[in-house]
Each structure stands twice: as C-alpha cells, then as structure tokens.
Design a protein around this motif. Structure first.
Motif, PDB file in Angstrom:
ATOM      1  N   SER A  72       0.826  -1.213   0.000  1.00 47.08           N
ATOM      2  CA  SER A  72       0.000   0.000   0.000  1.00 47.08           C
ATOM      3  C   SER A  72       0.853   1.254   0.000  1.00 47.08           C
ATOM      4  O   SER A  72       0.556   2.231  -0.695  1.00 47.08           O
ATOM      5  N   ASP A  73       1.933   1.237   0.785  1.00 51.37           N
ATOM      6  CA  ASP A  73       2.823   2.385   0.841  1.00 51.37           C
ATOM      7  C   ASP A  73       3.518   2.595  -0.504  1.00 51.37           C
ATOM      8  O   ASP A  73       3.674   3.738  -0.956  1.00 51.37           O
ATOM      9  N   ALA A  74       3.914   1.511  -1.164  1.00 48.81           N
ATOM     10  CA  ALA A  74       4.554   1.631  -2.471  1.00 48.81           C
ATOM     11  C   ALA A  74       3.588   2.223  -3.490  1.00 48.81           C
ATOM     12  O   ALA A  74       3.968   3.056  -4.318  1.00 48.81           O
ATOM     13  N   ILE A  75       2.329   1.814  -3.430  1.00 45.71           N
ATOM     14  CA  ILE A  75       1.321   2.368  -4.340  1.00 45.71           C
ATOM     15  C   ILE A  75       1.153   3.865  -4.099  1.00 45.71           C
ATOM     16  O   ILE A  75       1.068   4.659  -5.042  1.00 45.71           O
ATOM     17  N   ALA A  76       1.135   4.263  -2.827  1.00 45.44           N
ATOM     18  CA  ALA A  76       0.983   5.684  -2.493  1.00 45.44           C
ATOM     19  C   ALA A  76       2.171   6.491  -3.006  1.00 45.44           C
ATOM     20  O   ALA A  76       2.002   7.593  -3.550  1.00 45.44           O
ATOM     21  N   ARG A  77       3.376   5.972  -2.856  1.00 46.47           N
ATOM     22  CA  ARG A  77       4.560   6.686  -3.318  1.00 46.47           C
ATOM     23  C   ARG A  77       4.607   6.730  -4.854  1.00 46.47           C
ATOM     24  O   ARG A  77       5.075   7.708  -5.438  1.00 46.47           O
ATOM     25  N   ALA A  78       4.121   5.678  -5.498  1.00 42.05           N
ATOM     26  CA  ALA A  78       4.053   5.681  -6.958  1.00 42.05           C
ATOM     27  C   ALA A  78       3.098   6.768  -7.444  1.00 42.05           C
ATOM     28  O   ALA A  78       3.349   7.420  -8.469  1.00 42.05           O
ATOM     29  N   LYS A  79       2.018   6.990  -6.707  1.00 42.62           N
ATOM     30  CA  LYS A  79       1.074   8.039  -7.082  1.00 42.62           C
ATOM     31  C   LYS A  79       1.704   9.422  -6.940  1.00 42.62           C
ATOM     32  O   LYS A  79       1.365  10.346  -7.691  1.00 42.62           O
ATOM     33  N   VAL A  80       2.613   9.565  -5.981  1.00 41.97           N
ATOM     34  CA  VAL A  80       3.340  10.832  -5.837  1.00 41.97           C
ATOM     35  C   VAL A  80       4.174  11.093  -7.093  1.00 41.97           C
ATOM     36  O   VAL A  80       4.225  12.220  -7.608  1.00 41.97           O
ATOM     37  N   VAL A  81       4.826  10.045  -7.592  1.00 42.50           N
ATOM     38  CA  VAL A  81       5.615  10.168  -8.829  1.00 42.50           C
ATOM     39  C   VAL A  81       4.711  10.527  -9.994  1.00 42.50           C
ATOM     40  O   VAL A  81       5.022  11.417 -10.795  1.00 42.50           O
ATOM     41  N   ASP A  82       3.580   9.858 -10.107  1.00 41.08           N
ATOM     42  CA  ASP A  82       2.655  10.125 -11.210  1.00 41.08           C
ATOM     43  C   ASP A  82       2.134  11.562 -11.151  1.00 41.08           C
ATOM     44  O   ASP A  82       1.998  12.224 -12.187  1.00 41.08           O
ATOM     45  N   ALA A  83       1.842  12.036  -9.947  1.00 39.89           N
ATOM     46  CA  ALA A  83       1.346  13.406  -9.787  1.00 39.89           C
ATOM     47  C   ALA A  83       2.408  14.416 -10.212  1.00 39.89           C
ATOM     48  O   ALA A  83       2.104  15.438 -10.843  1.00 39.89           O
ATOM     49  N   ALA A  84       3.670  14.132  -9.878  1.00 37.50           N
ATOM     50  CA  ALA A  84       4.758  15.029 -10.275  1.00 37.50           C
ATOM     51  C   ALA A  84       4.904  15.044 -11.793  1.00 37.50           C
ATOM     52  O   ALA A  84       5.074  16.109 -12.407  1.00 37.50           O
ATOM     53  N   ASP A  85       4.829  13.883 -12.410  1.00 37.82           N
ATOM     54  CA  ASP A  85       4.976  13.803 -13.863  1.00 37.82           C
ATOM     55  C   ASP A  85       3.851  14.524 -14.592  1.00 37.82           C
ATOM     56  O   ASP A  85       4.029  15.000 -15.714  1.00 37.82           O
ATOM     57  N   GLU A  86       2.683  14.607 -13.970  1.00 38.09           N
ATOM     58  CA  GLU A  86       1.563  15.312 -14.588  1.00 38.09           C
ATOM     59  C   GLU A  86       1.782  16.825 -14.608  1.00 38.09           C
ATOM     60  O   GLU A  86       1.191  17.532 -15.418  1.00 38.09           O
ATOM     61  N   ARG A  87       2.614  17.338 -13.709  1.00 39.89           N
ATOM     62  CA  ARG A  87       2.863  18.777 -13.634  1.00 39.89           C
ATOM     63  C   ARG A  87       4.082  19.215 -14.431  1.00 39.89           C
ATOM     64  O   ARG A  87       4.317  20.415 -14.572  1.00 39.89           O
ATOM     65  N   ILE A  88       4.853  18.263 -14.920  1.00 40.31           N
ATOM     66  CA  ILE A  88       6.124  18.593 -15.562  1.00 40.31           C
ATOM     67  C   ILE A  88       6.209  17.922 -16.925  1.00 40.31           C
ATOM     68  O   ILE A  88       5.774  16.780 -17.096  1.00 40.31           O
ATOM     69  N   THR A  89       6.769  18.629 -17.888  1.00 43.14           N
ATOM     70  CA  THR A  89       6.898  18.087 -19.237  1.00 43.14           C
ATOM     71  C   THR A  89       8.276  18.401 -19.791  1.00 43.14           C
ATOM     72  O   THR A  89       8.932  19.350 -19.354  1.00 43.14           O
ATOM     73  N   ARG A  90       8.695  17.598 -20.745  1.00 46.50           N
ATOM     74  CA  ARG A  90       9.971  17.813 -21.421  1.00 46.50           C
ATOM     75  C   ARG A  90       9.702  17.710 -22.922  1.00 46.50           C
ATOM     76  O   ARG A  90       9.239  16.668 -23.405  1.00 46.50           O
ATOM     77  N   ILE A  91       9.969  18.795 -23.646  1.00 43.94           N
ATOM     78  CA  ILE A  91       9.681  18.841 -25.083  1.00 43.94           C
ATOM     79  C   ILE A  91      10.952  19.233 -25.824  1.00 43.94           C
ATOM     80  O   ILE A  91      11.581  20.253 -25.504  1.00 43.94           O
ATOM     81  N   ASP A  92      11.322  18.425 -26.801  1.00 46.64           N
ATOM     82  CA  ASP A  92      12.485  18.746 -27.624  1.00 46.64           C
ATOM     83  C   ASP A  92      12.289  20.106 -28.291  1.00 46.64           C
ATOM     84  O   ASP A  92      11.235  20.390 -28.838  1.00 46.64           O
TER      85      ASP A  92
END
Length: 210
Positions: free
Chosen positions: A120-140
């Motif tokens: 459960s804790d790993a799932i929660a921490r994975a969601k933190v990563v997903d939330a961060a990726d939703e706010r940040i982008t990298r475009i060539d």
C-alpha cells in the motif's frame, strides 16, 4: 498498459522503495528478485514497479532475516502477483489487488509476515511520482529539452537552483507564480529523473502522500 507503465528506471524504483539506486541494482545483480520483474530498454536496466515494494521489505529485514529466506518470500509473493486477475495493475502499482493473500507464513523461520502495508505504501509513493509527472513536461526544442512546468517555459532546474541557494520558498513561489505542489513536483521529478552524470538533486525531499 504499456511496458513503460510497468518497468521504470532504477532511480524511480528506488524513490518508490525509499532505498538507494545501489540497493535496487543489488537486487538485480544478485538475482534476489525474479528475472521476470526486470527488463532492458536502450541498454538500461528497468524494474517492474512492484519491485520497489519487494526492495523495501528486503532491506528493512536485513538485520533479522537471512537473504535466502527473504529471496524465497519474494519469489512466493511474485508468484501470487502473477496469478492475480489484477496482475498488470499491481505490477505497475496503480492499485491494490483484492484477490491476493498478502500474508506469508513460513514455518521454517517461524514467522508470519503481512505485506499489505508495504504494498500500500509503495502504491501511495508511486502516485506521488505520477502526480509530479503530470505537472512537468519535457519537449524537444523547448528550453533545450529541459524539464519544465507544464504550460510554461520555466525549467524546474531554475526553481530548484533558487531553493538550493537558500532563497525562501515563499519568495520563490511569488516570483515564479507557483504553488507548493509545483515545488514538491519539481523535487520529486529531479530525484526520479536525475540528469545523466549528476546525482539526484534535493535527495532529502520527502513525498507528501495523499
């Protein structure tokens, strides 16, 4: 569900597990987790996200359980995950499977271990990563391909550098019109996606688990 959703770089797996990249790589180098949880992409090793939960257990139990017993436990857990109807979702740490018994009883060591909290804790921490990726982008072609806050041309490196120089958070937030959620996303993203040849920045950052 794509392979990229299930297998991630060692830095991301280590962040979710709360261990070091060196420890994650040890799991692979010493074959302490099943090979089915490992992959190669562009010459780089990748880990199934569920391996982060296994890593947390393996290194937390280092001082009271021998490596052979831990390896056997992780093999049994992996077998249960593979048999689950929610296998793909669980391997990528998107949700908890309801058809898995997370209790391992091993009479040879006289222990009964419940892995519900660790997964459960790993799932929660994975969601933190997903939330961060939703706010940040990298475009060539945009700001040299550096990670930027989504919808802006502001590199997260600019903001993190300001914080590392000791500029107060409130001042940084006001100057760049950001929220504290943006700062957390930047910290997590920098740790999960370190620039090649550089150590992860602000490694002491602790995720906020909702």
């Amino acid at each position: 569900m794509s392979t990229a959703d299930r297998f991630v770089p060692s830095a991301e797996a280590a962040f979710i597990a709360g261990v070091t990249q060196q420890q994650m790589n040890r799991l692979a180098d010493e074959h302490l987790v099943p090979d089915s949880l490992l992959a190669r992409e562009d010459g780089s090793r990748r880990f199934a996200r569920i391996t982060a939960a296994w890593a947390r257990f393996f290194f937390q139990s280092d001082d009271w359980l021998v490596a052979a017993a831990r390896k056997n436990i992780l093999s049994e857990l992996t077998a249960r995950v593979v048999r689950s109807k929610s296998r793909d979702s669980l391997i990528s740490l998107h949700s908890m499977a309801k058809d898995i018994d997370w209790i391992i009883a091993d009479p040879t060591i006289g222990l009964q271990l419940d892995f519900t909290a660790i997964v459960s804790d790993a799932i929660a921490r994975a969601k933190v990563v997903d939330a961060a990726d939703e706010r940040i982008t990298r475009i060539d072609g945009v700001m040299g391909g550096k990670p930027c806050f989504k919808g802006t041309r502001l590199p997260i490196e600019t903001v993190l550098s300001s914080l590392e120089k000791g500029i107060p958070e409130d001042r940084v937030l006001e100057e760049y019109s950001l929220t504290r959620e943006h700062l957390e996303a930047a910290r997590v993203h920098a740790q999960v996606h370190p620039q090649r040849g550089r150590p992860a920045r602000l490694g002491s950052a602790k995720p906020t688990v909702q």
